[in-house]
Design an enzyme around this catalytic site. Structure first.
Site, PDB file in Angstrom:
ATOM      1  CE  LYS A  79      28.262  53.288  34.393  1.00 27.25           C
ATOM      2  NZ  LYS A  79      27.534  52.093  34.987  1.00 27.25           N
ATOM      3  CB  SER A 118      29.271  45.813  26.673  1.00 30.86           C
ATOM      4  OG  SER A 118      29.677  45.609  27.724  1.00 30.86           O
ATOM      5  CD  GLU A 146      35.752  45.805  44.593  1.00 31.78           C
ATOM      6  OE1 GLU A 146      35.772  46.152  43.373  1.00 31.78           O
ATOM      7  OE2 GLU A 146      36.615  45.097  45.410  1.00 31.78           O
ATOM      8  N   GLY A 194      35.509  39.926  41.868  1.00 32.27           N
ATOM      9  CA  GLY A 194      36.439  41.057  41.186  1.00 32.27           C
ATOM     10  C   GLY A 194      36.659  42.305  42.398  1.00 32.27           C
ATOM     11  CG  ASP A 215      39.221  45.757  40.653  1.00 30.60           C
ATOM     12  OD1 ASP A 215      37.942  45.174  40.723  1.00 30.60           O
ATOM     13  OD2 ASP A 215      39.205  47.095  40.555  1.00 30.60           O
ATOM     14  CB  SER A 222      23.726  51.190  40.792  1.00 31.62           C
ATOM     15  OG  SER A 222      23.843  49.849  40.875  1.00 31.62           O
TER      16      SER A 222
END
Ligand SMILES: *Cc1c(COP(=O)(O)O)cnc(C)c1O
Length: 320
Positions: free
Chosen positions: A54, A79, A205, A209, A211, A305
């Site tokens: 990130k 967070s 993923e 979750g 999605d 990651s």
């Protein structure tokens, strides 16, 4: 029509972060190669500055601020790793940073964000709307809001990890990338289609979750409740508008991994490769291990990651 970032933006991002972000190592493991009957290359973003990819997107986005934006400052809500990435990048670039974090965020993460020089604003997850707080602060103080994934400069920055991987090891047959809101996957997709166009690209993923999988397969962005999973970096409720457009155009499929698989991978990375990997960072390897047949004799990339997990939680997860 959205103005989607392109591989040229990834190249520009890699120039901006040059000398500021690590070109992280690519590691291999004989055990994994033998287990999968494949040649596997791990891109170790757990060894990136502040412990996750990130930093790439955050530093790229903040580097593009104009004079007014630099003076006023940046605001972000997160967070997790995005908060630390923005706080560190802002400190290095001399930009004031305000990070909006929930009152139930781990004390260590709040402390780390403050440690990087970020001003932390605490909100109540259940009674307050963080986006509203962000907008109010942005309006009042002239802050620029940088979201964790759905932003062209963030996507372009995240794409530099896969760019480095292909430049180091050449073209790959398959690449596995962890997927939350899709910044890393969309950026990786831009680099993949430019540098290894025939590579099969998978987002991975948490099973709880999925999605992203539902969105990819149905062709529209699916929203879900915050999923219960140990992969806290991928607890997003939906893909972004930019990330979804790139993912549906350039990604081959979205796969899932269970929490039990992630724990096995954490144990493997720690014991065999001497790597501390956070649960979300294990998504790629977990998916690769569950499709052994298809990977035989292939050249396979896995982006690890991130590695931010506090040690008490790390050892508790290893023992479960
Ligand atoms: C944020 C994060 C992800 C997910 O990235 P997106 O760009 O939101 O898809 C994966 N792994 C780690 C360690 C992260 O911090």
């Amino acid at each position: 029509m959205l103005n989607l970032p392109t591989y040229d933006d990834v190249i520009a991002a890699s120039r901006r972060i040059d000398g500021h972000a690590h070109c992280t190592p690519v590691m291999t493991s004989r055990i994994i190669n033998e287990e999968l009957g494949a040649e596997v290359f791990f891109k170790c973003e757990n060894l990136q500055r502040m412990g996750a990819f990130k930093y790439r997107g955050a530093f790229n986005a903040l580097s593009k601020f104009d004079e007014r934006q630099r003076k006023a400052g940046v605001v972000a809500f997160s967070s997790g790793n995005h908060a630390q990435a923005i706080a560190l990048s802002a400190a290095l670039l001399g930009i004031p940073a305000t990070i909006i974090m929930p009152n139930d965020a781990p004390a260590a993460k709040i402390a780390a964000t403050r440690g990087y020089g970020g001003k932390v604003v605490i909100y109540d997850r259940y009674t307050e709307d963080r986006e509203q707080i962000g907008r109010d602060l942005a309006e009042k103080h002239g802050f620029t809001l940088i979201p964790p994934y759905d932003h062209p400069d963030v996507i372009a920055g995240q794409g530099t990890a896969a760019k480095e991987l292909f430049e180091e090891v050449g073209e790959l047959d398959v690449l596995f990338v962890s997927l939350g809101g899709g910044g890393l996957l969309a950026g990786s997709a831009l680099s993949t289609r430019a540098l290894s166009p025939a590579c099969t690209l998978y987002g991975v993923e948490p099973e709880a979750g999925n999605d992203g999988q539902q969105s990819f397969r149905s062709g529209k962005i699916v929203h879900i409740d915050t999923p219960k999973t140990i992969a806290d970096g991928a607890q997003t409720q939906h893909l972004g508008n930019y990330t979804f457009e790139i993912i549906r155009r350039d990604v081959n499929d979205v796969l899932t991994a269970s929490d039990a698989q992630l724990k096995d991978c954490m144990r493997f990375f720690a014991s065999r490769m001497k790597l501390v990997v956070e649960p979300t960072g294990c998504l790629g390897l977990a998916a690769a291990q569950s499709m052994k047949e298809q990977l035989r004799n292939k050249r396979v990339g896995v982006i690890i990651s991130g590695g931010n997990v506090d040690l008490d939680r790390f050892s508790a997860l290893l023992q479960e």
